[in-house]
Design a protein around this motif. Structure first.
Motif, mmCIF file in Angstrom:
data_model
loop_
_atom_site.group_PDB
_atom_site.id
_atom_site.type_symbol
_atom_site.label_atom_id
_atom_site.label_comp_id
_atom_site.label_asym_id
_atom_site.label_seq_id
_atom_site.Cartn_x
_atom_site.Cartn_y
_atom_site.Cartn_z
ATOM 1 N N THR A 46 0.875 -1.037 -0.002
ATOM 2 C CA THR A 46 0.053 0.089 -0.223
ATOM 3 C C THR A 46 1.025 1.424 0.162
ATOM 4 O OG1 THR A 46 -1.920 -1.236 1.094
ATOM 5 C CG2 THR A 46 -1.853 1.328 1.294
ATOM 6 N N CYS A 47 2.027 1.221 0.736
ATOM 7 C CA CYS A 47 2.853 2.469 0.883
ATOM 8 C C CYS A 47 3.571 2.438 -0.472
ATOM 9 C CB CYS A 47 3.801 2.349 2.154
ATOM 10 S SG CYS A 47 2.910 2.606 3.744
ATOM 11 N N VAL A 50 1.330 4.447 -2.870
ATOM 12 C CA VAL A 50 1.329 5.822 -2.597
ATOM 13 C C VAL A 50 2.784 6.521 -2.914
ATOM 14 C CG1 VAL A 50 1.221 7.512 -0.641
ATOM 15 C CG2 VAL A 50 -0.202 5.235 -0.707
ATOM 16 N N ALA A 51 3.866 5.942 -2.412
ATOM 17 C CA ALA A 51 5.086 6.632 -2.719
ATOM 18 C C ALA A 51 5.975 6.322 -3.997
ATOM 19 C CB ALA A 51 5.891 6.306 -1.525
ATOM 20 N N PHE A 142 8.368 5.566 4.635
ATOM 21 C CA PHE A 142 7.359 5.704 3.632
ATOM 22 C C PHE A 142 6.813 7.014 4.152
ATOM 23 C CE2 PHE A 142 7.471 1.267 3.313
ATOM 24 C CZ PHE A 142 7.651 1.118 2.011
ATOM 25 N N CYS A 145 2.675 8.070 3.938
ATOM 26 C CA CYS A 145 1.693 6.830 3.596
ATOM 27 C C CYS A 145 0.762 6.818 4.855
ATOM 28 C CB CYS A 145 2.314 5.840 3.513
ATOM 29 S SG CYS A 145 1.541 4.192 3.226
ATOM 30 N N ALA A 148 1.959 3.741 7.240
ATOM 31 C CA ALA A 148 3.492 3.707 7.357
ATOM 32 C C ALA A 148 3.658 3.130 8.731
ATOM 33 C CB ALA A 148 3.940 4.928 6.935
#
Length: 437
Positions: A46-47, A50-51, A142, A145, A148
């Motif tokens: 997921t992170c 996002v990043a 991260f 996030c 995170a």
């Protein structure tokens, strides 16, 4: 290059070496996707989504680990601890007389220095692993996030120690795999693992540029990046192969009834004598203030200044500082890796001299003069190549680890050239007809 590989596959023993190397590479890439115990892999993914466009402070190390660092896998530390240990030992060889004496002992001394490098690699792996786990636990790995802080759900001491031990063991396994390639494969084991780590990030980085483009659904930006990359590869190959050949003449010597010497040769001084080391040094040094600012609390003025000027790759102060550091470290590394006095003494010992230059001190001064002159274009070339990611950052919205950036292209082209030369030399040994005709 393709001809050399095709001929190598037709030779049975070289084919076995190539297939063995390919098998080691597959094992290495599998280890780069196995998460370590204690990490919530779904939160990591997921992170990562996002990043995706901003790897931030850990981008360089993530590139050297083939993307394994940000996924916090078994091989998360990559080959960086070994690279750092090798550079430190090389620098200490000039400072510590004991290491300098070992270097002059030949194969036995080199084996001892290699053993010291392994010990230092393990120590650095423990240190870097501890820092990575601490960063992952706080969620700073991260930034931005929302989950995170949940990347490492269980933050007990036992889980933390297990994570550090796992990553240190992964680094040791990588060292072993590299030595297997060197002994039983095609050679240059650590360099090949570094090559694979960087090349593994190319497809995703290129596709991210295509998806983020706006002209012709991103294909214009994608094609432009490919053309720029090909141009840079050609430029790097041209400069990496360039060298200044200083002629050396050996006088004839009569030993008994035989005559020795009287031959002509040359000393090859490369334009880029330092290789990619100055770029790595400069990048690592620039990461230190950003790392200190990231872990510092509060909103002090110095922290805000560092965040504004030394963490953004497109800021003029960052660009100028990066360029000057590369030029400085190019001269610094050449000064400690090439000793003109030692070369001049060895030439004098065996009756060699440069035509028109007296043996001894004048020869050392001449070598220093030539080396300084060719280091200037080499250092400027390194600085300009390293600034390509910064231009891409502005032009295409790419991150600082642009796929055709300076560090990645220099390493990939350098390792590729060395590997091809190694294969060609092994082919020549098996098909040498000089004494048969």
């Amino acid at each position: 290059m393709l001809t050399a590989f095709a001929r190598a596959f037709k030779t049975p023993d070289l084919r076995k070496k190539l297939l063995f190397t390919l098998g080691i590479v597959v094992i290495y890439r599998l280890g780069a996707h196995i998460p370590i115990p204690g990490v919530d892999y779904s939160n990591v993914q997921t992170c990562m989504d996002v990043a995706k466009s901003s790897t931030g402070l850990f981008g360089l190390v993530n590139m050297f680990s083939g993307g394994a660092l940000l996924q916090i896998t078994v091989f998360a530390l990559g080959i960086m601890p070994y690279i750092t240990a090798s550079i430190i030992l090389q620098l200490l060889t000039v400072v510590i007389p004991r290491l300098e004496a070992l270097k002059k002992e030949g194969q036995a001394g080199t084996a001892k220095i290699t053993q010291y490098t392994r010990y230092l690699t393990v120590a650095l792996a423990i240190l870097q692993g501890t820092g990575l786990v601490a960063t992952a636990r706080t969620g700073a790995i991260f930034p931005g996030c929302p989950v995170a802080s949940q990347v490492v759900p269980d933050q007990s001491i036992f889980v933390t120690i297990t994570m550090v031990i796992t990553m240190t063991a992964g680094t040791c396994v990588m060292m072993w795999l590299g030595e297997l390639i060197t002994d039983r494969g095609i050679g240059n084991g650590m360099s090949i693992l570094m090559f694979i780590s960087i090349a593994a990030t190319f497809p995703s980085a290129l596709w991210a540029i295509k998806q983020g483009g706006s002209l012709a659904d991103g294909w214009i930006e994608f094609g432009t990046v490919i053309l720029v990359g090909l141009f840079m590869v050609g430029l790097v190959v041209f400069v990496e192969q360039a060298q200044r050949r200083i002629p050396v003449q050996y006088a004839k010597r009569m030993i008994g009834r035989r005559s020795y010497g009287g031959t002509s040769t040359y000393i090859p001084l490369k334009v880029n004598q330092a290789g990619v080391i100055p770029v790595i040094f400069a990048s690592s040094l620039l990461y230190i203030p950003a790392l200190v600012a990231q872990f510092a609390g509060g909103d002090s003025s110095w922290k805000l200044w560092i965040d504004d000027h030394l963490t953004k790759g497109n800021h003029p102060i960052y660009i100028v500082t990066y360029f000057l550091l590369i030029v400085f470290f190019a001269f610094f590394y050449v000064a400690i890796s090439f000793n003109p006095e030692e070369v001049a003494d060895n030439m004098k010992k065996y009756g060699g001299f440069i035509p028109g230059i007296r043996a001894g001190r004048p020869t050392a001064e001449y070598l220093s003069y030539v080396l300084n002159r060719i280091t200037w274009p080499g250092s400027l070339y390194l600085g300009l190549i390293a600034l390509v990611p910064t231009m891409a950052l502005v032009g295409f919205g790419a991150n600082q680890n642009f796929p055709f950036g300076g560090t990645s292209i220099l390493i990939i082209v350098g390792v590729g050239l060395e590997t091809v030369k190694q294969i060609e030399s092994q082919l020549q040994q098996r098909n040498y007809e000089g004494f048969l005709r």
